[in-house]
Write a protein that holds these residues in place. Structure first.
Motif, PDB file in Angstrom:
ATOM      1  N   LEU A 238       5.107 -52.444 -11.957  1.00  0.00           N
ATOM      2  CA  LEU A 238       4.629 -51.440 -12.896  1.00  0.00           C
ATOM      3  C   LEU A 238       4.874 -51.870 -14.339  1.00  0.00           C
ATOM      4  CD1 LEU A 238       3.561 -48.601 -13.632  1.00  0.00           C
ATOM      5  CD2 LEU A 238       5.925 -47.785 -13.400  1.00  0.00           C
ATOM      6  N   GLY A 239       6.094 -52.294 -14.618  1.00  0.00           N
ATOM      7  CA  GLY A 239       6.433 -52.644 -15.998  1.00  0.00           C
ATOM      8  C   GLY A 239       5.825 -53.944 -16.463  1.00  0.00           C
ATOM      9  N   ASN A 240       6.001 -55.008 -15.683  1.00  0.00           N
ATOM     10  CA  ASN A 240       5.609 -56.353 -16.112  1.00  0.00           C
ATOM     11  C   ASN A 240       4.155 -56.665 -15.812  1.00  0.00           C
ATOM     12  OD1 ASN A 240       5.696 -59.116 -16.836  1.00  0.00           O
ATOM     13  ND2 ASN A 240       6.180 -59.666 -14.740  1.00  0.00           N
ATOM     14  N   ALA A 241       3.692 -56.325 -14.604  1.00  0.00           N
ATOM     15  CA  ALA A 241       2.388 -56.800 -14.143  1.00  0.00           C
ATOM     16  C   ALA A 241       1.259 -55.804 -14.359  1.00  0.00           C
ATOM     17  CB  ALA A 241       2.474 -57.157 -12.656  1.00  0.00           C
ATOM     18  N   ILE A 242       1.560 -54.572 -14.779  1.00  0.00           N
ATOM     19  CA  ILE A 242       0.490 -53.594 -15.007  1.00  0.00           C
ATOM     20  C   ILE A 242       0.543 -53.074 -16.451  1.00  0.00           C
ATOM     21  CG2 ILE A 242      -0.397 -51.322 -14.356  1.00  0.00           C
ATOM     22  CD1 ILE A 242       0.275 -51.939 -11.504  1.00  0.00           C
ATOM     23  N   LEU A 243       1.607 -52.368 -16.813  1.00  0.00           N
ATOM     24  CA  LEU A 243       1.667 -51.789 -18.149  1.00  0.00           C
ATOM     25  C   LEU A 243       1.766 -52.863 -19.227  1.00  0.00           C
ATOM     26  CD1 LEU A 243       4.113 -48.808 -17.465  1.00  0.00           C
ATOM     27  CD2 LEU A 243       1.618 -48.783 -17.509  1.00  0.00           C
ATOM     28  N   ALA A 244       2.713 -53.789 -19.061  1.00  0.00           N
ATOM     29  CA  ALA A 244       2.915 -54.814 -20.095  1.00  0.00           C
ATOM     30  C   ALA A 244       1.734 -55.766 -20.188  1.00  0.00           C
ATOM     31  CB  ALA A 244       4.202 -55.593 -19.810  1.00  0.00           C
ATOM     32  N   VAL A 245       1.201 -56.185 -19.045  1.00  0.00           N
ATOM     33  CA  VAL A 245       0.099 -57.149 -19.096  1.00  0.00           C
ATOM     34  C   VAL A 245      -1.169 -56.498 -19.646  1.00  0.00           C
ATOM     35  CG1 VAL A 245      -0.969 -56.854 -16.816  1.00  0.00           C
ATOM     36  CG2 VAL A 245      -0.842 -59.121 -17.833  1.00  0.00           C
ATOM     37  N   ALA A 246      -1.398 -55.216 -19.359  1.00  0.00           N
ATOM     38  CA  ALA A 246      -2.570 -54.533 -19.918  1.00  0.00           C
ATOM     39  C   ALA A 246      -2.440 -54.413 -21.431  1.00  0.00           C
ATOM     40  CB  ALA A 246      -2.723 -53.150 -19.283  1.00  0.00           C
ATOM     41  N   ALA A 247      -1.239 -54.059 -21.910  1.00  0.00           N
ATOM     42  CA  ALA A 247      -1.027 -53.952 -23.355  1.00  0.00           C
ATOM     43  C   ALA A 247      -1.177 -55.314 -24.027  1.00  0.00           C
ATOM     44  CB  ALA A 247       0.364 -53.375 -23.635  1.00  0.00           C
ATOM     45  N   GLU A 248      -0.611 -56.358 -23.417  1.00  0.00           N
ATOM     46  CA  GLU A 248      -0.715 -57.706 -23.983  1.00  0.00           C
ATOM     47  C   GLU A 248      -2.160 -58.184 -23.988  1.00  0.00           C
ATOM     48  OE1 GLU A 248       1.234 -62.157 -23.275  1.00  0.00           O
ATOM     49  OE2 GLU A 248       1.190 -60.691 -21.652  1.00  0.00           O
ATOM     50  N   HIS A 249      -2.854 -57.953 -22.890  1.00  0.00           N
ATOM     51  CA  HIS A 249      -4.252 -58.365 -22.782  1.00  0.00           C
ATOM     52  C   HIS A 249      -5.106 -57.678 -23.849  1.00  0.00           C
ATOM     53  CE1 HIS A 249      -8.401 -58.103 -21.309  1.00  0.00           C
ATOM     54  NE2 HIS A 249      -8.173 -59.218 -20.644  1.00  0.00           N
ATOM     55  N   ASN A 250      -4.966 -56.375 -24.008  1.00  0.00           N
ATOM     56  CA  ASN A 250      -5.803 -55.629 -24.944  1.00  0.00           C
ATOM     57  C   ASN A 250      -5.478 -55.953 -26.393  1.00  0.00           C
ATOM     58  OD1 ASN A 250      -7.014 -54.432 -22.752  1.00  0.00           O
ATOM     59  ND2 ASN A 250      -5.788 -52.570 -22.851  1.00  0.00           N
ATOM     60  N   GLN A 251      -4.252 -56.375 -26.654  1.00  0.00           N
ATOM     61  CA  GLN A 251      -3.905 -56.777 -28.014  1.00  0.00           C
ATOM     62  C   GLN A 251      -4.562 -58.102 -28.371  1.00  0.00           C
ATOM     63  OE1 GLN A 251       0.248 -56.620 -29.003  1.00  0.00           O
ATOM     64  NE2 GLN A 251       0.044 -57.974 -30.739  1.00  0.00           N
ATOM     65  N   HIS A 252      -4.583 -59.038 -27.431  1.00  0.00           N
ATOM     66  CA  HIS A 252      -5.174 -60.354 -27.695  1.00  0.00           C
ATOM     67  C   HIS A 252      -6.694 -60.351 -27.545  1.00  0.00           C
ATOM     68  CE1 HIS A 252      -1.456 -62.566 -28.204  1.00  0.00           C
ATOM     69  NE2 HIS A 252      -0.971 -62.050 -27.096  1.00  0.00           N
ATOM     70  N   PHE A 253      -7.223 -59.456 -26.700  1.00  0.00           N
ATOM     71  CA  PHE A 253      -8.665 -59.438 -26.430  1.00  0.00           C
ATOM     72  C   PHE A 253      -9.213 -58.017 -26.590  1.00  0.00           C
ATOM     73  CE2 PHE A 253      -6.672 -62.775 -23.883  1.00  0.00           C
ATOM     74  CZ  PHE A 253      -7.361 -63.891 -24.338  1.00  0.00           C
ATOM     75  N   PRO A 254      -9.248 -57.501 -27.845  1.00  0.00           N
ATOM     76  CA  PRO A 254      -9.725 -56.123 -28.057  1.00  0.00           C
ATOM     77  C   PRO A 254     -11.182 -55.925 -27.662  1.00  0.00           C
ATOM     78  CG  PRO A 254      -9.496 -57.298 -30.145  1.00  0.00           C
ATOM     79  CD  PRO A 254      -8.871 -58.167 -29.102  1.00  0.00           C
ATOM     80  N   GLY A 255     -11.954 -57.011 -27.609  1.00  0.00           N
ATOM     81  CA  GLY A 255     -13.347 -56.889 -27.206  1.00  0.00           C
ATOM     82  C   GLY A 255     -13.542 -56.806 -25.707  1.00  0.00           C
ATOM     83  N   ARG A 256     -12.506 -57.070 -24.931  1.00  0.00           N
ATOM     84  CA  ARG A 256     -12.584 -57.020 -23.464  1.00  0.00           C
ATOM     85  C   ARG A 256     -11.437 -56.176 -22.909  1.00  0.00           C
ATOM     86  NH1 ARG A 256     -16.049 -60.363 -20.944  1.00  0.00           N
ATOM     87  NH2 ARG A 256     -17.040 -62.035 -22.129  1.00  0.00           N
ATOM     88  N   LYS A 257     -11.238 -55.015 -23.461  1.00  0.00           N
ATOM     89  CA  LYS A 257     -10.112 -54.182 -23.056  1.00  0.00           C
ATOM     90  C   LYS A 257     -10.206 -53.784 -21.586  1.00  0.00           C
ATOM     91  CE  LYS A 257      -8.579 -52.217 -27.436  1.00  0.00           C
ATOM     92  NZ  LYS A 257      -8.237 -50.980 -28.161  1.00  0.00           N
ATOM     93  N   ILE A 258      -9.048 -53.709 -20.952  1.00  0.00           N
ATOM     94  CA  ILE A 258      -8.956 -53.293 -19.560  1.00  0.00           C
ATOM     95  C   ILE A 258      -8.001 -52.111 -19.466  1.00  0.00           C
ATOM     96  CG2 ILE A 258      -9.479 -55.573 -18.597  1.00  0.00           C
ATOM     97  CD1 ILE A 258      -6.483 -56.012 -18.257  1.00  0.00           C
ATOM     98  N   SER A 259      -8.145 -51.309 -18.447  1.00  0.00           N
ATOM     99  CA  SER A 259      -7.276 -50.155 -18.245  1.00  0.00           C
ATOM    100  C   SER A 259      -6.206 -50.496 -17.214  1.00  0.00           C
ATOM    101  CB  SER A 259      -8.095 -48.947 -17.761  1.00  0.00           C
ATOM    102  OG  SER A 259      -8.634 -49.206 -16.468  1.00  0.00           O
TER     103      SER A 259
END
Length: 681
Positions: A238-259
Motif C-alpha cells: 500500500l505505502g511503497n507500491a501503490i500510494l508512493a509510486v502513484a504520487a512519484e509517477h504523477n509528479q514526473h509524468f503529469p501528462g500521463r497521470k494514473i490513479s
C-alpha cells in the motif's frame, strides 16, 4: 481484398502504436532499463539458490510483465519482487514451500483486485496526505542508501571507483552512467576471477517453456501463504507500491497521470500471471522508478528493453542464470542501490516550509526505514492530530486590489464566523447535467466584486484593534488587459496617502485598521507601529526592493513585495504591477524567519514557477500546453456578466478566452482545485 488489407493495416497500426506510441528505444532508455537491478538481481538469485525455485518461471513472469507494463503505461513503471514476501520466504526457506510462495501471489492478486474494483484503495489515498507520502519516500530512499552502502563494503576499492565514475557520468548522454557501470563491474569480475571465461564457454542455449503452477498449489499452501507471507506484505505494498509510486509517477509524468485504483488493479493482473507460471509475487516499487529515472529512462521503452532481455534469458538461458547474474559484483549493485535511494529521497524537496508538514514527513520517514506499514499509520494519525491543534485568531487584511484572510490554510471565501453571511460562500457545485461556461464562471465568484465592507468584520480580541475588511472596493479601478491584445504597462503602482503620517505610498501597502469604530488607512510603517503598541512586541516594517526574473521564454518580470503580519509570524507577497495594481504572477509565503530568509525562499519558488509554462502558441492560437494549468483568479470589470479574469503564465485572459482554450479538451474529464497562493503545487 481491400477489406482484408484494411484490417491488416489496422492490426499493424495498433501493434505499431503499442510498441512505439509514446515509447523510445534509444541509448538512454537502454541505460535506464538497468536502473532497478539493485533489488531485482539479489532477490532473484536468492529465490533460485536458497528456495530452489525454477528460474524459468521467475524470469518469464518478470519478462512478460515488464513488457506489458512498458507498452501500456508508456512510462518507466517498475516491476519488482515483493520485499516482505521475498524476505520472509528466503529467510525461512526450510519451512516455506513453493506452493506457499505462489499462494501468496494469488492472495495478493485477489486482494488488490477487490480493493481496486470496490474503490476502497481510493479512500486510503484520500487520507494519505502529502507529508505522509513524502515521508515514506524519504524512509525508503534512506533504506536503499543504507542497503547500498552495505553491499559496497564487499569491495571498497571497486565501490569508490564506481561511485566516482557514476557521479562524473550521471548527466552524460553520450556515455550513460549505467552502461559504463555495468561494463566496469563485468570487467572487474573477469579480472578478479579469470576462471569465469571457462565457465561462460560451457553455456548453451536450451529453449524451455514454463509449466502451469496453479495445479501444484494445495489449499494448505494457499492458506499458509496468505497468512504468513501475503498479509504482512499488504501495508508495504500500500505505502511503497501503490500510494508512493502513484504520487512519484504523477509528479514526473503529469501528462500521463494514473490513479491508485489503476495501480491496485494492475497489481492483481501481474500477480495472477506470475503465480500461474511459477513466478514470484510482483509489485510496482517507488524505488524502482527512481532507479530507472536516475539512469536515463523517460518512457516505457526501458521496461520493454529489460523485459525482452529477461524473457530471452528465461526461455533460452535459464540453466545459467546464477552465473550470468554473478558477473555483476555486489559492490556495483550497491552503487546502483545507493543512487536509487538518493533519487527517491530527493523528491521530498517540494514539501514546503510548513513546520507541521516537515515534522510529519520526518517522523514518517524515520519509521519507514524500519516498517513502512507502521510508518503510514503513524504519519496519518500524527497529521490528523497536528491538524486539530488550537485555533489561531484570524487577522483580516485589506488592501486595494485584493483581499484575503491571513489565517493559515483558510482562504477568505472558506472562512465562516461571526458577521460572515453565508452569501460569501462559493456555490460551485457540479451536477450530472450541463452547465454553461458563463454560469460556471459566475458560480462561486464574488458577483460584481462587491465592496469589501459588505463582508462584515470578525470579532476583535480584547484590547486589540480590528484589522478589518472595511477598505476600498476590492476591484476598484481595475481595468483588464488581454493576452491577445496586451496593453503597455508602466509597471508603476498607483499610490495612496496614509491617514496617520500623511506619506504617499503604493496602494497595495495600505492597510485598513478599525479601532473603537474608527477606521484609518495606514501605510506599512504606521500599521507595524500600531500593532507593536498593542502587542507589546517590537515589530518593524521592512521594505524590499523590486527584483526582475526571466521566465522560460526569456521575458523579464519585475516583482514588487508586500511585508505583513500573519498568525504564524510574517508574510511576504510578491506580485507584478499591471495597470497600477497587483496582477500577473503572484506568490506568497509565510514563516517566522527574518525578511531576508523569507525572500530567499520566495525567490527560489518564483524561479521554479517561472521556469515552467502552461500555454503555447501555434497557428491555431494560444492553447493549454499539457494536461495541467495553474492560474490566479481575478476580477474582470469589463465583462458584462461579472466573469472572472484568469492570469496564466503572467498573462491575463477573459473567462471566454480561457473557455476557448478549455474547448481543445472537449470530451475529457477535468478537476478544478483551488488553493492559497502560499501553497506550491
Amino acid at each position: 481484398m481491400g477489406r482484408e488489407k484494411g484490417e491488416q493495416s489496422g492490426i499493424l497500426g495498433l501493434l505499431r502504436w503499442l510498441v512505439f506510441g509514446g515509447n523510445a528505444y534509444d541509448r538512454l532508455e537502454f541505460s535506464g532499463a538497468f536502473g532497478d537491478l539493485g533489488t531485482f538481481i539479489p532477490f532473484v538469485v536468492a529465490y533460485i539458490t536458497i528456495n530452489k525455485l525454477d528460474p524459468l518461471g521467475i524470469l518469464v513472469a518478470f519478462g512478460v510483465c515488464k513488457i506489458y507494463v512498458g507498452l501500456v503505461f508508456k512510462t518507466p513503471m517498475p516491476v519488482q519482487p515483493m520485499k516482505a514476501i521475498g524476505g520472509a520466504a528466503i529467510a525461512n526457506a526450510q519451512y516455506v514451500t513453493h506452493g506457499m510462495i505462489w499462494g501468496s501471489g494469488i492472495f495478493t492478486a485477489l486482494f488488490w483486485t477487490v480493493m481496486g474494483i470496490t474503490g476502497a484503495v481510493d479512500w486510503l489515498a484520500k487520507i494519505s496526505v502529502k507529508p505522509v507520502i513524502r515521508g515514506m519516500m524519504l524512509g525508503l530512499g534512506l533504506s536503499f542508501v543504507v542497503d547500498g552502502l552495505g553491499l559496497m563494503r564487499t569491495d571498497i576499492a571497486l565501490s569508490i571507483a564506481a561511485l566516482v565514475l557514476t557521479f562524473l557520468l550521471l548527466t552524460s548522454q553520450r556515455f550513460p552512467a549505467m552502461l559504463v557501470l555495468l561494463m566496469l563491474g563485468i570487467v572487474s569480475s573477469f579480472a578478479l576471477d579469470p576462471g569465469l571465461f571457462g565457465e561462460l564457454g560451457r553455456i548453451s542455449l536450451r529453449f524451455r517453456l514454463p509449466e502451469l503452477a496453479l495445479g501444484q498449489i494445495s489449499w494448505r499452501d494457499l492458506l499458509l501463504g496468505s497468512l504468513i507471507l501475503g498479509i504482512p506484505q499488504v501495508p508495504l505494498t500500500l505505502g511503497n507500491a501503490i500510494l508512493a509510486v502513484a504520487a512519484e509517477h504523477n509528479q514526473h509524468f503529469p501528462g500521463r497521470k494514473i490513479s491508485v485504483r489503476t495501480v491496485a488493479l494492475d497489481h492483481g493482473l501481474v500477480n495472477i500471471v506470475s503465480a500461474a507460471i511459477g513466478g514470484v509475487p510482483l509489485c510496482h516499487g517507488a524505488g524502482g522508478m527512481a532507479g530507472h529515472l536516475r539512469f536515463g529512462a523517460r518512457t516505457g521503452g526501458s521496461l520493454v528493453i529489460l523485459g525482452v532481455i529477461v524473457l530471452f534469458t528465461g526461455l533460452f538461458l535459464s540453466d545459467s542464470v546464477t552465473l550470468l547474474f554473478g558477473l555483476i559484483p555486489r559492490a556495483v549493485l550497491g552503487v546502483i542501490l545507493f543512487f536509487t535511494g538518493l533519487e527517491l529521497a530527493v523528491i521530498v524537496r517540494d514539501i514546503g516550509s510548513k513546520k507541521e508538514d516537515v515534522y510529519v514527513m520526518l517522523v514518517t520517514g524515520g519509521i519507514a526505514i524500519v516498517n513502512i506499514g507502521i510508518a503510514f499509520a503513524a504519519g496519518v494519525i500524527l497529521h490528523r492530530a497536528l491538524e486539530k491543534g488550537p485555533p489561531q485568531q484570524n487577522l483580516w487584511v485589506a488592501s486595494r486590489g485584493y483581499t484575503r484572510c491571513a489565517a493559515p490554510d483558510r482562504p477568505l471565501a472558506a472562512t465562516r464566523g461571526p458577521g460572515h453571511p453565508s452569501s460569501v460562500w462559493p456555490a460551485f457545485t457540479v451536477h450530472p447535467r450541463a452547465i454553461r461556461w458563463a454560469k460556471v464562471g459566475r458560480t462561486g465568484t464574488r458577483r460584481g466584486c462587491p465592496p469589501i465592507r459588505n463582508r462584515g468584520a470578525p470579532r476583535r480580541g480584547p484590547g486589540r484593534p480590528t484589522v478589518t475588511t472595511t477598505g476600498p472596493a476590492e476591484c476598484a479601478g481595475r481595468p483588464t488587459d488581454s493576452a491577445e491584445d496586451p496593453k503597455k504597462d508602466s509597471g508603476k503602482p498607483i499610490e495612496e496617502k496614509c491617514e496617520s503620517c500623511g506619506k504617499t505610498v503604493p496602494a497595495y501597502e495600505i492597510t485598513s485598521l478599525v479601532d473603537d469604530d474608527k477606521r484609518r488607512s495606514l501605510c506599512g510603517d504606521c500599521y507595524f507601529e500600531t500593532m507593536s503598541h498593542y502587542s507589546g512586541e517590537d515589530l518593524v516594517h521592512q521594505r524590499l526592493e523590486p527584483i526582475t526574473v526571466k521566465d522560460a521564454e526569456g521575458s523579464l518580470h519585475t516583482f514588487h513585495f508586500r511585508y505583513s503580519i500573519i498568525p504564524v509570524g510574517y508574510g511576504l507577497e510578491a506580485f507584478e504591477i499591471k495597470d497600477g495594481h497587483p496582477g500577473g504572477y503572484q506568490f506568497a509565503i509565510g514563516g517566522k524567519e527574518d525578511p531576508l530568509g523569507l525572500l530567499k525562499r520566495l525567490y527560489e519558488r518564483i524561479r521554479r514557477e517561472l521556469a515552467r509554462t502552461h500555454l503555447e502558441k501555434d497557428q491555431h492560437g494560444i492553447h493549454i500546453k499539457d494536461m495541467e494549468v495553474r492560474a490566479v483568479v481575478d476580477c474582470d470589470l469589463e465583462s458584462p456578466e461579472n466573469l472572472p479574469l484568469i492570469w496564466i503564465d503572467g498573462k491575463s485572459f477573459p473567462w471566454e478566452g480561457f473557455g476557448r482554450m478549455v474547448m481543445s479538451w472537449e470530451g475529457w474529464r477535468f478537476k478544478m482545485e483551488f488553493y492559497d497562493r502560499s501553497d506550491e503545487k
